[in-house]
Design an enzyme around this catalytic site. Structure first.
Site, mmCIF file in Angstrom:
data_model
loop_
_atom_site.group_PDB
_atom_site.id
_atom_site.type_symbol
_atom_site.label_atom_id
_atom_site.label_comp_id
_atom_site.label_asym_id
_atom_site.label_seq_id
_atom_site.Cartn_x
_atom_site.Cartn_y
_atom_site.Cartn_z
ATOM 1 C CG ASP A 72 -2.052 -1.021 1.074
ATOM 2 O OD1 ASP A 72 -2.312 -1.470 -0.057
ATOM 3 O OD2 ASP A 72 -2.662 -1.373 2.102
ATOM 4 C CG ASN A 146 -3.601 5.951 3.651
ATOM 5 O OD1 ASN A 146 -4.598 5.622 3.015
ATOM 6 N ND2 ASN A 146 -2.692 5.087 4.052
ATOM 7 C CG ASP A 147 -2.696 9.238 7.387
ATOM 8 O OD1 ASP A 147 -1.557 9.564 7.026
ATOM 9 O OD2 ASP A 147 -2.970 8.099 7.794
ATOM 10 C CB THR A 187 -8.678 0.770 6.680
ATOM 11 O OG1 THR A 187 -8.232 1.198 5.389
ATOM 12 C CG2 THR A 187 -10.185 0.568 6.650
ATOM 13 C CB ALA A 190 -7.533 7.318 10.998
ATOM 14 C CD GLN A 247 4.816 7.074 1.137
ATOM 15 O OE1 GLN A 247 4.519 7.768 0.177
ATOM 16 N NE2 GLN A 247 4.662 5.758 1.125
#
Length: 296
Positions: A72, A146-147, A187, A190, A247
């Site tokens: 992922d 994602n976040d 998922t 968080a 990242q």
């Protein structure tokens, strides 16, 4: 369905399994008389590949489809680079979880053939864009599938900050940090912090405090078009960090402002026709199977 003729390949570095899978994928695509383009970084560790190469940023301009071989994390990096090109992305899992890279290596030829024959699903996943401002001047910008996470970095001290949504003050908090996640990221980190699982089709953002120093600190789900502003306390004694998908990192100073909002461009994520989001959650998160062992 869209027909793909120019196929880009991105792979995770440092894995012999990834390289083996890329060789198989290359052979399969060439047998179908398709034009295959390798990302230049993975091409360097595949001597004698005999293919055209391209930087990741330019792949989106010359390809109809990009296939990511890895986990992922590999797909997250590809998504940030390719979303602005509106190019479909397909993932082959050579990582751990595989929420996004959902084709197993043992079914590579079968599932990729289905996609190339026009039998696939397309999901539009939105990204977040974050900007760190100091004295009303931008000092850092980044995107996240994602976040976006505010965290103390190397320090173990809590961070004090204020949260605003669409210009309205929400609350101040003392916590280890704050996670702002998309449905895709619900998922990921968080989830570990106690946030809710959100279906990828939801147009929503979740704000999840990390270990807040209060009994009332709970996740908040807001409209996906909301603009979030996080103001770091001027009295803070540490320099926290902002990370995009874990990242890209930016260092904040006391008094800095972090703005987070939806990015206009979306990721076009390709799945095989039999993709089932709830089955993925059940498999990856260890949810209970059907009662009585039924598989119908």
């Amino acid at each position: 369905m869209e027909q793909f003729r120019n196929i880009g390949i991105i792979g995770r570095l440092g894995s012999s399994q990834v390289l083996d899978t890329i060789r198989r994928l290359k052979k399969f695509l060439l047998e179908r008389h398709l034009h295959v383009i390798l990302e230049d970084t993975i091409a360097e560790v595949l001597p004698g590949h005999g293919l055209q190469t391209s930087t990741r940023k330019l792949l989106g301009e010359v390809c109809d489809l990009v296939i990511v071989v890895g986990g992922d994390g590999s797909l997250l990096g590809a998504a940030r680079a390719l979303a602005r090109h509106n190019i479909p992305v397909l993932g082959i899992n050579r990582g751990n979880l595989g929420f996004l890279t959902d084709i197993r290596p043992d079914e590579l030829e079968e599932k990729v053939a289905e996609v190339l024959d026009g039998h696939y699903l397309v999901e539009n996943r939105f990204l977040l864009q974050a900007e760190v401002r100091r004295h009303n001047e931008a000092i850092g910008q980044g995107d996240a599938l994602n976040d976006v996470v505010l965290h103390p970095g190397k320090s173990t001290r809590m961070i004090e900050f204020e949260i605003y949504i669409d210009g309205q003050f929400v609350c101040s908090q003392k916590a280890d940090g704050l996670i702002v996640a998309t449905p895709t990221g619900s998922t990921a980190y968080a989830l570990s912090a106690g946030g809710p699982i959100m279906h990828p089709k939801l147009d929503a953002i979740v704000i999840v405090p990390m270990y807040p120093h209060t009994l009332s600190g709970r996740p908040i789900v807001v409209d996906g078009n909301s603009e979030l502003k996080i103001v770091v306390s001027k009295d803070l004694q540490i320099y926290p960090q902002v990370s995009c998908d874990g990242q890209n990192h930016f260092t904040c100073a006391p008094g800095d402002t972090i703005t987070v909002s939806k990015k206009p461009q979306k990721l076009r994520l390709i799945h095989p026709l039999d993709h089932n989001y709830y089955e993925v959650c059940r498999t990856k998160l260890g949810w209970g199977s059907r009662l009585g062992g039924r598989d119908d």
